[in-house]
Scaffold this motif. Structure first.
Motif, PDB file in Angstrom:
ATOM      1  N   GLU A 270      12.369   3.031  -2.593  1.00 56.81           N
ATOM      2  CA  GLU A 270      12.991   2.823  -3.901  1.00 56.81           C
ATOM      3  C   GLU A 270      14.489   3.036  -3.749  1.00 56.81           C
ATOM      4  OE1 GLU A 270      12.718   4.188  -8.591  1.00 56.81           O
ATOM      5  OE2 GLU A 270      11.546   5.230  -7.062  1.00 56.81           O
ATOM      6  N   ASN A 271      15.263   2.015  -4.126  1.00 59.40           N
ATOM      7  CA  ASN A 271      16.712   2.133  -4.002  1.00 59.40           C
ATOM      8  C   ASN A 271      17.394   1.754  -5.316  1.00 59.40           C
ATOM      9  OD1 ASN A 271      17.950  -0.773  -3.885  1.00 59.40           O
ATOM     10  ND2 ASN A 271      16.161  -0.889  -2.525  1.00 59.40           N
ATOM     11  N   SER A 272      18.629   2.168  -5.455  1.00 64.42           N
ATOM     12  CA  SER A 272      19.352   2.002  -6.716  1.00 64.42           C
ATOM     13  C   SER A 272      19.875   0.593  -6.925  1.00 64.42           C
ATOM     14  CB  SER A 272      20.522   2.993  -6.774  1.00 64.42           C
ATOM     15  OG  SER A 272      21.367   2.845  -5.641  1.00 64.42           O
TER      16      SER A 272
ATOM     17  N   LEU B 246      18.625   5.950  -1.886  1.00 63.17           N
ATOM     18  CA  LEU B 246      17.418   5.413  -1.270  1.00 63.17           C
ATOM     19  C   LEU B 246      16.426   6.541  -1.010  1.00 63.17           C
ATOM     20  CD1 LEU B 246      15.822   3.147   0.284  1.00 63.17           C
ATOM     21  CD2 LEU B 246      17.096   3.823   2.320  1.00 63.17           C
ATOM     22  N   GLY B 247      15.176   6.330  -1.418  1.00 64.61           N
ATOM     23  CA  GLY B 247      14.085   7.249  -1.100  1.00 64.61           C
ATOM     24  C   GLY B 247      12.976   6.488  -0.407  1.00 64.61           C
ATOM     25  N   ARG B 248      12.340   7.119   0.596  1.00 64.44           N
ATOM     26  CA  ARG B 248      11.336   6.413   1.389  1.00 64.44           C
ATOM     27  C   ARG B 248      10.160   7.316   1.709  1.00 64.44           C
ATOM     28  NH1 ARG B 248      14.337   3.666   6.446  1.00 64.44           N
ATOM     29  NH2 ARG B 248      14.485   5.840   7.078  1.00 64.44           N
ATOM     30  N   LEU B 249       8.964   6.713   1.748  1.00 65.97           N
ATOM     31  CA  LEU B 249       7.753   7.328   2.279  1.00 65.97           C
ATOM     32  C   LEU B 249       7.144   6.342   3.274  1.00 65.97           C
ATOM     33  CD1 LEU B 249       6.043   8.824  -0.918  1.00 65.97           C
ATOM     34  CD2 LEU B 249       7.093  10.115   0.962  1.00 65.97           C
TER      35      LEU B 249
ATOM     36  N   VAL C  97      -1.845   9.843  13.591  1.00 69.03           N
ATOM     37  CA  VAL C  97      -1.129   9.512  12.357  1.00 69.03           C
ATOM     38  C   VAL C  97       0.290  10.052  12.448  1.00 69.03           C
ATOM     39  CG1 VAL C  97      -0.970   9.929   9.862  1.00 69.03           C
ATOM     40  CG2 VAL C  97      -3.201   9.486  10.914  1.00 69.03           C
ATOM     41  N   VAL C  98       1.239   9.252  12.012  1.00 75.80           N
ATOM     42  CA  VAL C  98       2.603   9.723  11.795  1.00 75.80           C
ATOM     43  C   VAL C  98       2.975   9.354  10.360  1.00 75.80           C
ATOM     44  CG1 VAL C  98       3.594   7.582  12.752  1.00 75.80           C
ATOM     45  CG2 VAL C  98       5.017   9.631  12.539  1.00 75.80           C
ATOM     46  N   TRP C  99       3.531  10.312   9.631  1.00 72.10           N
ATOM     47  CA  TRP C  99       3.928  10.044   8.262  1.00 72.10           C
ATOM     48  C   TRP C  99       5.153  10.908   7.936  1.00 72.10           C
ATOM     49  CZ3 TRP C  99       3.773  13.275   3.810  1.00 72.10           C
ATOM     50  CH2 TRP C  99       3.325  14.575   4.063  1.00 72.10           C
ATOM     51  N   GLY C 100       5.837  10.542   6.874  1.00 67.87           N
ATOM     52  CA  GLY C 100       7.022  11.308   6.501  1.00 67.87           C
ATOM     53  C   GLY C 100       7.773  10.628   5.381  1.00 67.87           C
TER      54      GLY C 100
END
Length: 669
Positions: A417-419, A392-395, A358-361
């Motif tokens: 999620e971006n503006s 910008l936020g990312r998972l 698994v890779v996540w971040g």
């Protein structure tokens, strides 16, 4: 058979026939070579790092990928970094096709692109160089020397599950050499027709050996296109003149890697690229000179975990700027552009069980763009005096599950999620089945988005405020399905892919879309197949061949002819041969079918050709390696466009240089 390779004709039919013949020869050789074994095949399989963010054999990656190593880059003899992608199946590369702002190359996958090619994500050592103003990549402004590149991994198809929005049609990941591999002094000098360059590099380490570093500096003088178009369609309206695109570039990069202890390592990078360059549309009476200064800083901490996993934290800051005032008659325009990016990313890799990885971040990004001339109100034409921010936020996460020794699943997704456009989820699912030793079948489906650029948003917002359009600007979307095959027949490696990409909500920047009340009216479906062959013809001879065939269906909304925006066929080949330990040569051939890119002019009024015609180009390189004492060197003669072919790329006022030759001397001191 070997002699026939030199007279191999580049046509769609011969491309298919040539690929079939090569495949047949490989199959015969496989039957005669009893030494071929599965273990030998697995030992030779290249490992890719970019597709899922996990280190994987190429036949277990969830997408098609082309690997261009440093040897291929050198043997191809390319001058610009962008040119090396002509060797990637399905890739369309156009020389200096933009008419404003960047005057740079265009690199797009299959086509379906404007000059800025906004649908490709490009990374350098994990750092995005996607420009926030117009999107795409300013290839001439990337602070990286060709001789510092270890390899380039090109993911052919959407990969938003790993790298988010703007990994819309593909991803290019440029990986530079570790400083421990570039110890000592290195010099590269180039001179030739309209092109001069000098590069110097020094690599060293501290006495303890736990710090290695590399410093590279270079200067380049590039005269660009020929001033007058040889095969002009018209002498009226500037159609007989090329663009002003001369540039003088200075470059400096620094990379240091420090091993803190047995588990922790720090990496620091700094890069600068700047200089004077011209802009000027075809038919203008004078060039517009501007100064560009671009730099970045990158810091990465990496820890090796006990279970074989890894934890990393990366931060980078990018600064893109250009300064100048364009005087047109009595009016002057402030052409300044300042764009900054701050990005922080955390990534964790681990193995929950013996059969899974698994890779996540996640990451946070902040962009800020100031460009008074380009970011003008689309209705009042009044510049916006304020810089435009973007958040910008990312998972992200990817699971690799080996359900059986011969069956591997990859499940991944990105939440963003971006503006500008809000929240999106882009998933991918893939399965790789090793149905025979040396033969793999891959099936995958992925979704991706492209976020509107700052320019597109500023263009759209006034229409929304006035009620001229009823919907906010939305991200572009693609749903991609592919079936891939990877096989090895003795000395022949085959990568074959069938794909279908369904595009929706494509952004259109013209009055027709405004009249429709919808800024995202575009839809298109691209389907086809492509193949990549690597054949070790003999102990000293190697052939790399790529072929792509694509068809587009679309309603061509808002007067955008998507059905003509992808070349039906694209071909490339590189044949290399080493005569002995000193002399070597390579021959490159490229052919791209006729195409009409979206939102480009049709041509001069008295000769309104619609398509940019198909073109063919041959390049060659001859090199001599030598050693004098402890100094190792190589002198190479490179000739691009051997036949002095005068053709157009992208538009009818964009004629690349004719036959161009230069000498390159490399010295390891």
């Amino acid at each position: 058979m070997r002699n026939s390779l030199f007279i191999f004709r580049f046509s769609s039919g011969c491309g298919l026939l040539g690929g079939t013949l090569l495949l047949s020869v490989g199959m015969v050789s496989a039957g005669e070579n009893s030494a071929f074994s599965e273990s030998a095949y697995l030992d030779e399989m290249p490992v890719v790092l970019s597709v899922s963010r996990l280190s994987q054999r190429v036949d277990e990656a969830p997408a098609a990928v082309t690997v261009i190593d440093r040897q291929m880059i050198k043997e191809s003899g390319v001058w610009d970094l962008a040119e090396v992608f002509r060797l990637v199946p399905g890739m369309v590369v156009s020389y200096h096709s933009a008419r404003g702002y960047s005057m740079d190359n265009t690199v797009s996958y299959h086509g379906l692109s404007d000059p800025y090619a906004r649908s490709m994500q490009v990374l350098v050592d994990g750092r995005s160089v996607y420009s926030p103003l117009f999107g795409g990549v300013l290839w001439g402004d990337i602070p990286v020397a060709l001789d510092d590149i270890e390899r380039i991994e090109v993911i052919r198809g959407p990969n938003a599950a790993s790298y988010g929005a703007n990994s819309f049609m593909g991803v290019i990941n440029i990986i530079t050499l570790h400083p421990s591999e570039t110890q000592g002094k290195f010099v590269s000098l180039t001179t030739g027709r309209n092109r001069e360059e000098g590069v110097a590099r020094y690599g060293g380490r501290n006495d303890a050996g736990d710090l290695t570093y590399r410093i590279t500096a270079g200067v380049r003088n590039d005269k660009g296109e020929d001033p007058i178009i040889v095969n002009a369609l018209s002498t009226q309206g500037g159609w007989d003149k090329n663009k002003f695109d001369d540039r003088k570039v200075q470059q400096f990069t620094l990379r240091g890697d420090y091993r803190v202890n047995a588990t922790d390592e720090l990496e620091f990078q700094f890069g600068y690229n700047g200089g004077d360059r011209q802009e000027g549309d075809a038919g203008t009476t004078h060039p517009f000179w501007k100064r560009a200064d671009n730099h970045f800083e990158q810091l990465r901490w990496q820890r090796a975990l006990e279970d074989g996993g890894e934890l990393s934290v990366q931060y980078y800051h990018g600064y893109e700027s250009s300064y100048g005032t364009d005087i047109n008659g009595a009016t002057s325009y402030n052409m300044d552009v300042i764009a900054q990016r701050h990005d922080l990313e955390v990534q964790h890799t681990f193995s929950p069980s013996r059969s899974t990885r698994v890779v996540w971040g996640g990451s946070m990004r902040y962009d800020n763009v100031y460009a008074p001339y380009y970011l003008r109100n689309s209705i009042t034409k009044v510049p916006d005096a304020h810089a435009i921010p973007f958040h910008l936020g990312r998972l992200f996460g990817n699971l690799e599950w080996r359900a059986h020794p011969d069956l591997v699943f990859n499940l991944g997704a990105m939440l963003e999620e971006n503006s500008f456009t809000g929240t999106d989820i882009t998933p991918r699912v893939a399965a790789n089945w090793h149905f025979l030793p040396g033969h793999t079948l891959r099936v995958s489906n992925s979704k991706a988005t492209r976020t509107p650029t700052n320019y597109e948003k500023v263009l759209a917002d006034p229409y929304l405020a006035l009620g001229v359009v009823k919907q906010k600007l939305r991200p572009e979307r693609v749903d991609s399905t592919e079936i891939g095959y990877l096989g090895k027949f003795s000395d022949l490696n085959v990568d074959f892919r069938i794909f279908r990409d369904e595009f929706s909500d494509l952004i259109v920047e013209n009055g027709t879309s405004v009249g429709l009340g919808n800024l995202n009216p575009g839809n298109a479906a691209v389907k086809g197949f492509e193949t990549q062959l690597q054949w070790n013809v003999g102990p000293r001879t190697r052939l790399v061949y790529g072929f792509s065939h694509s068809l587009v269906s679309s309603l061509n909304q808002a007067k955008i002819t998507y059905t003509d925006a992808v070349p039906t066929s694209i071909q490339s080949m590189m044949l290399t041969h080493r005569f002995d330990h000193r002399w070597s040569t390579s021959l490159m051939g490229y052919k791209t079918g006729a195409v009409h890119f979206p939102e480009t002019d049709t041509g001069p009024q008295e000769n309104p050709l619609y398509y940019v015609n198909s073109y063919r180009r041959w390049d060659a390189r001859l090199a001599y390696a030598f050693q004098a004492g402890t100094t190792r060197g190589e002198l190479a003669l490179v000739v691009q466009n051997l036949a002095d072919n005068h053709y157009f790329e992208f538009r009818h006022d964009n004629e690349p240089p004719g036959r161009t030759a230069w000498l390159n001397l490399k010295l390891d001191l």
